[in-house]
Design a protein around this motif. Sequence first.
Motif, mmCIF file in Angstrom:
data_model
loop_
_atom_site.group_PDB
_atom_site.id
_atom_site.type_symbol
_atom_site.label_atom_id
_atom_site.label_comp_id
_atom_site.label_asym_id
_atom_site.label_seq_id
_atom_site.Cartn_x
_atom_site.Cartn_y
_atom_site.Cartn_z
ATOM 1 N N ASN A 119 -8.678 14.722 -19.997
ATOM 2 C CA ASN A 119 -7.124 14.295 -20.284
ATOM 3 C C ASN A 119 -6.375 14.382 -19.207
ATOM 4 N N SER A 120 -6.585 13.083 -18.457
ATOM 5 C CA SER A 120 -6.034 12.793 -17.525
ATOM 6 C C SER A 120 -5.784 11.168 -17.152
ATOM 7 N N SER A 121 -4.750 10.910 -16.401
ATOM 8 C CA SER A 121 -4.757 9.428 -16.100
ATOM 9 C C SER A 121 -5.863 8.828 -15.528
ATOM 10 N N ARG B 22 -8.449 7.939 -18.102
ATOM 11 C CA ARG B 22 -8.052 6.560 -18.410
ATOM 12 C C ARG B 22 -8.555 5.391 -17.720
ATOM 13 N N ARG C 258 -5.545 3.178 -7.276
ATOM 14 C CA ARG C 258 -5.886 4.161 -8.072
ATOM 15 C C ARG C 258 -7.485 4.278 -8.164
ATOM 16 N N THR D 79 -8.953 7.916 -6.999
ATOM 17 C CA THR D 79 -9.925 8.684 -7.610
ATOM 18 C C THR D 79 -10.912 9.180 -6.917
#
Length: 949
Positions: free
Chosen positions: A565-567, A570, A634, A638
Amino acid sequence: MENDDLQRLGGVGFQDVVAALAIKVLGPQIRPMGRGRDGGRDMLVSDGVIVWSADERHPKAETWDGTTIFQVKHKETLEGTQKDASSFWQSIKTELDEWGDPDSTRGDVPHYLVFATNIPLTPVPGSGGFDTINTNIQRYLDQLNNELAEDDVPKSAREEARKRRRARRDRMKRLRKWRLWDGNQIVGLLNAHDGVRRAFNGFLTAGDVLADLSMLSTNVNQAELGTALEKHARSMLVGERRVYFDEAGYEGHGVPVEDVAIDLPVLVGNRQTSDHVIAFALERGERVLKPGLTTVAKPRHLVLTGAPGNGKSTVSKFLTHAYRAVFLGEDLEIGDDQLKTVASTTDALVAMGVRVPKNRRWPMNIDLARFAIEQGTADSYSLLHWIATTLTGKTASKDIPRWELWEWLKHWPSFIVLDGLDEVSEPSVRKALIANLETFAAEAESERCDMLIMVTTRPTGYQDELPSEAFERIDLTDLAVNDALRYGQLVTKLRLPDDEARQDRIMSQLQQAAQDDRTKHLLRTPLQTLIMSIIAESAKQFAPSRYELFWGYYSTIAKREQNKNSSLSRLLREHALEVLELHRRVGLLLQKEAETATGTDAVLSPLELRNEAWKVLAEAEYEPETRDQELLERIVKTATHRLVLLTPRPGGGFGFDVRSLQELMAAFALTTGPLEETIPRLRRIAPSPHWRNTFLFAAGRLFTEPQPYQQRAITDLVLTLDEDAPERFGSMFPVGPNVAADIIDDGMIAVPKFLRHLVAHAMSALNEPAGFELTGYTRMLMSAAATSDAVRGFVADGLRDALGGPATSRENAEAIQGAITDIGRATGACTAVLGLASVRRDASKTLPAEPVANWAAFSDTLHEYAEPDTENAMHTMDGLIQDVQAAGGFRDQQLGDLVAFLDEPDNVIILGEALCHVAAGSPRLMAILRQNVLPGLWRRPVDLGDDSS
């Protein structure tokens, strides 16, 4: 010194002490016997002369002329005067019984026996332990002459008993005299011969020496060197002890190496005896390896080979850690965490059934890839220089001079691990590195260092370059299924310590896989077992091929990251294809870079990773410079944590922590696209040892996908790999049979029509002088033969044909059959596989005539192709090759001259054509060239072309 010191040595160390004293006191005719079953002969003088000096127990000097045998008896724990003396007598009686037994396999009884022990015998005349045991020996011999001895035996058995006693008497008549060397005598001899005592660190502690380095040399800088050595050992005991499961792409806290290491099965040298690597290495380390005092015959050092994921690095890390714990654990000042580490390491050794080392060694673990980057091809940068620099860097002290480090290594035993020889691929750097390792071992020998060196490498591409007189090769073999399951349970509990339900579910799946013929071969290495335990968390079954296992692993890790559950999760969900493409590109780029002189420890800098991500997005028609710049940033952001399998590396930059995962992604990149582009790429990489695992992953992908034309294409590639390959002498030194063997051993292929062709091609290696590595090749044949009756028949046919062929083929087949027997006995192979050792040639067919070399045609070919500017070179090569043939090897600068000659591609082709005239009739020459020249050609960097990146 005290008798207690003799207990601390342990049995092996005590035997070495006795041997060193015997040589010192009685002369070099004393011959220590090596490891293994010695027939009751710990030391031997065969038909020699020993002159004994008079002493208080033997007031007259004596001369023994004949065969003398020393037998050494060490008692681990002394229990008291009477119990210890009784124990020693029982040991002696057992030996006398064995020597006297008429059915004994020991051979003739020696003329003289010396029994040595660490037990101190009391000297009281007549009743003390020393006199009592001498009396017992004489009484034992007298009883053999007692003709009344059988009077109490029942009449029916009396004659047989008398017959056996007389037979024992007749054997023991050869024994003229004996002597006892008890603990008191040994201590006295050590006090008299201080040089021997100082050669055995069991009599000293590390603290003793570090506290007073003047014991080594008055010129050593005690304040600097002592502090550095102790600080290094203390800090590394905790700092280098952890193994990280995220090294295999799984996040989690590192675990102590002593909690996860297992003692892996290993095959040892030509003996093919079953052993375990940690026990074997530590037993070797128990022996004193100081030249002139050692009882270990050369080679003393070790080369540990193991397939990808076989646990070489973990084993070497644990061995280093175990020696470090023993080094620190006795009397140096260490903290509570370090004390706990010492205790847990001891517990781990005990759990393995391995004795805690008595011979304490100062350990050092060297990453050869990083050393090679620093060294390059510079002759002036030595391994000792690197060790001194590393020691200085990790202790934040002043520079440690190399000569001071040598003083330490000369006087205190050491264990030097040189990890990852296979990661040094570029030919010139590898050549310089091998030379450096040889020099280091030779200098340790000349400086009389008590040093044990262990080099680790993959077997593929290792041509026994390190000298066999110094380095013994040992080969990690596959985990037994039960061992793999135990390891699976161990790592599952470590990863999921608080979830017994998940543990049980995972172990249930692993047990099912172990019972399934399609998947049990996957449980062959620790890495693959770990990966299967991770996949089992989210999958209900395992794919049967190694490629699918590793690819399924990527999918598992990717899904895990996507479901967080993180950006960033996604991002991984919405751009899974771009992330995978980035992995493929980086994997191939790093694999290409790793075979260059500067890329041995290849990583991408942050800027290079950003550029690759930019290319991925641009090719997908994103706009990374404008509209999609945020997406680019991004992805790079990551990666600073974890981008599925791409991770930040400790020294900076990004890469894959496990090389097999890098090779998997490189294989994925090479097999992405039309088959007509894929096959030529694979043809280029297949001969290279550096690319072999990548090739196997690529072949695994093509065999796995349900496309028969792909399977046919990869099979045809292997079968034709050596055609039209004059730049590496493909027709005379084929690599295709070994590639076929690797594919079979990988277990990726089950379709009979393809398997039959590949087995037949693999068997053709039997026709080549030195065309295969005996242990690995035999294990492959045995593993393949165990899969089905049909494959076993293919192997049997290949052996039968070879046994009916020329001398080279026959010798190779006979060697394989001998190895099948030895390896089968060691590994518990089934009867059907062991039956391959009994295959015989077709006696109805006549053996072929042996081919004859046409040296005149060889010379004519070279001179026919000679140009004015190459005539001298061709003439030189003509003489050089014929000289190598006559001498049975290279001399002086001949090898260097030939390698330089072959740097010109046209010369390779010309020499290849000339060799065609002599190859079949000169098997020794071909073996010499294959072992010494061809590895350099196979390791040349592969040109994949721009279309592969």
